[in-house]
Design an enzyme around this catalytic site. Structure first.
Site, PDB file in Angstrom:
ATOM      1  N   LYS A 192       0.814  -1.215   0.000  1.00  0.00           N
ATOM      2  CA  LYS A 192       0.000   0.000   0.000  1.00  0.00           C
ATOM      3  C   LYS A 192       0.849   1.267   0.000  1.00  0.00           C
ATOM      4  O   LYS A 192       0.321   2.364  -0.177  1.00  0.00           O
ATOM      5  CB  LYS A 192      -0.950  -0.015   1.181  1.00  0.00           C
TER       6      LYS A 192
HETATM    7  C1  LIG Z   1      -4.330  -4.568   2.190  1.00  0.00           C
HETATM    8  C2  LIG Z   1      -3.722  -5.907   2.206  1.00  0.00           C
HETATM    9  C3  LIG Z   1      -4.271  -6.965   1.464  1.00  0.00           C
HETATM   10  C4  LIG Z   1      -5.565  -6.832   0.705  1.00  0.00           C
HETATM   11  O1  LIG Z   1      -5.506  -5.917  -0.350  1.00  0.00           O
HETATM   12  P1  LIG Z   1      -6.852  -5.327  -0.990  1.00  0.00           P
HETATM   13  O2  LIG Z   1      -6.423  -4.346  -1.979  1.00  0.00           O
HETATM   14  O3  LIG Z   1      -7.618  -4.713   0.149  1.00  0.00           O
HETATM   15  O4  LIG Z   1      -7.580  -6.499  -1.549  1.00  0.00           O
HETATM   16  C5  LIG Z   1      -3.598  -8.167   1.448  1.00  0.00           C
HETATM   17  N1  LIG Z   1      -2.480  -8.355   2.174  1.00  0.00           N
HETATM   18  C6  LIG Z   1      -1.931  -7.373   2.905  1.00  0.00           C
HETATM   19  C7  LIG Z   1      -0.701  -7.651   3.677  1.00  0.00           C
HETATM   20  C8  LIG Z   1      -2.535  -6.125   2.945  1.00  0.00           C
HETATM   21  O5  LIG Z   1      -1.991  -5.171   3.687  1.00  0.00           O
END
Ligand SMILES: *Cc1c(COP(=O)(O)O)cnc(C)c1O
Length: 436
Positions: A107
């Site tokens: 992210k």
């Molecule tokens: C946010 C996250 C996900 C899920 O991603 P999405 O875009 O919400 O589907 C999976 N794994 C980790 C470690 C995350 O931080």
């Protein structure tokens, strides 16, 4: 480029409005009106381009009409100041490591990109009123957003997280920063945090009082840049001659990450098919089987960043395919794993390959192991969405090892935790914001 709402009851928005507002007036999610095709030559030579270079071309297709080339290039290059390697795990399964960013989370890309884009628009308008970013997190989003926005002038960030439901390492990544970052500890679950944020955007009085925007994965500036990862995966696999029958598997929660990959495919990215891997929160999996979307309360699992009972980006996936269940299931399949299976996968993979999976990546790896069609020559790439050290307590306990904590992460743990405790009651949250 104009952006429409998935609910189709809001007026079209330009990029600036879509980014600043986050959610459309009708509570729908913004979608770009056009998805530009990238030319064949781009894909022919993509293996020669760096992560930054190829990502700029992708960014240009989405944002080039609205952001001047030099600024956009600056935003992309600043955002992608780290590597995104693919690593061989078995003969036909590769891990795309999305965790080499500043907070070791995938992210980081969307968060930083959005912070820089928002800053670009604020600067252009020379506005004096501070912009307030509200973000609900089940763990990873909060740290990525907080760090992406840390010290960015003219923007204050409120991170809402469920009390006692994020790992200590995650928590210290957004509660110790200070400056323009405030952590709010909500007595509830992630869905309560998300509901508080959504209600805040709908509250007229609050919106008159302060300029609010969202940094959840619903924001186009956060979710679209994640598509860079998938173009990069293709490029790196092509460089080793393994890109012809590519299956990409994405551990999914709110479905922002996989949704960006589907946009990539619409732009021409030659991926054969996709797998959405879920933990016990199996709403999307059930949709694929039955054609019915039935949100539920989220269940707490080992892979807690995927504990989502009503994934917001489902609306985008549905819209992208005009609600055609068959069109979706033609190239997207699903998988769902309970905690016991996640543990077993982590142990087995470590024993057989030496690769350390975190609980989220484990869902992706296992789905490829079960669903990859070797007879068709498929090669699988799963997203390893978190560094195992971010879930150190769990990984150590499950594998019986002592995962090394990268220095970057250890630095966060030295800080002092500061947070504002609140209930899940909207009136209390609103009152708090009205007094800021
Ligand atoms: C946010 C996250 C996900 C899920 O991603 P999405 O875009 O919400 O589907 C999976 N794994 C980790 C470690 C995350 O931080």
């Amino acid at each position: 480029m104009q952006y429409y709402s998935t609910n189709r009851k809001a007026t079209l928005a330009n990029l600036e409005k879509a980014v600043v507002k986050g959610l459309a007036e009708d509570r729908g999610l913004y979608m770009p009106e056009q998805i530009k095709q990238l030319p064949k030559e781009f894909f022919d030579n993509i293996q020669d381009l760096s992560f930054q270079e190829l990502s700029y071309k992708v960014a240009d297709a989405f944002f080039g009409e609205d952001v001047d080339a030099e600024s956009l290039k600056g935003i992309v290059y600043d955002t992608l100041s780290f590597d995104c390697p693919v690593k061989k795990v078995t003969d036909n399964i590769y891990s795309l490591e999305l965790f080499h960013g500043p907070t070791l989370a995938f992210k980081d890309v969307g968060a930083r990109f959005m912070a820089r884009l928002l800053q670009y628009f604020i600067k252009k308008e020379d506005e004096t009123k501070e912009v307030n970013v509200l973000v609900a997190t089940s763990g990873d989003t909060g740290s990525a957003v907080a760090n992406g926005f840390l010290g960015v002038e003219g923007i204050h960030v409120y991170v809402l997280y469920p009390k006692g439901k994020v790992s200590p390492i995650q928590e210290c990544q957004f509660t110790t920063l200070g400056k323009n970052i405030t952590a709010i500890e909500v007595d509830g679950v992630f869905d309560d945090c998300q509901a508080l944020v959504k209600n805040a955007f709908m509250d007229e009085e609050l919106n008159r009082h302060m300029k609010l925007t969202s940094a959840n994965s619903i924001n186009v500036a956060r979710f679209l840049p994640q598509s860079f990862y998938y173009f990069n995966a293709y490029a790196r696999m092509k460089a080793i001659g393994l890109a012809d029958n590519l299956v990409m598997c994405v551990p999914s929660g709110n479905f922002g990450n996989i949704c960006s990959a589907l946009f990539g495919r619409k732009m021409g990215l030659p991926v054969k098919r996709f797998i959405a891997a879920n933990n016990a929160n199996d709403i999307f999996y059930n949709y694929l089987q039955t054609g019915k979307y039935e949100p539920k309360a989220s269940i707490q699992t080992l892979a807690n960043a995927m504990d989502v009972g009503d994934p917001s980006n489902f609306a985008r996936i549905y819209d992208l395919h005009h609600g055609d269940h068959k069109a979706i299931t033609e190239y997207i399949s699903g998988a769902t794993y309970k905690d016991g299976q996640i543990r077993e996968t982590m142990r087995q993979c470590y024993k057989e390959t030496g690769y350390i999976l975190d609980p989220h990546g484990a869902c992706g790896y296992q789905a490829l192991k079960e669903l990859l069609r070797e007879s068709e020559g498929e090669v699988g790439v799963f997203c390893e969405t978190a560094h195992p050290a971010k879930f150190k307590e769990k990984v150590d306990e499950i594998l019986g090892i002592d995962v090394e904590i990268p220095e970057r992460l250890a630095d966060f743990m030295k800080g002092t935790k500061q947070s504002v405790p609140l209930s899940k009651d909207f009136a209390e949250f609103k009152n708090y914001l009205m007094n800021q």
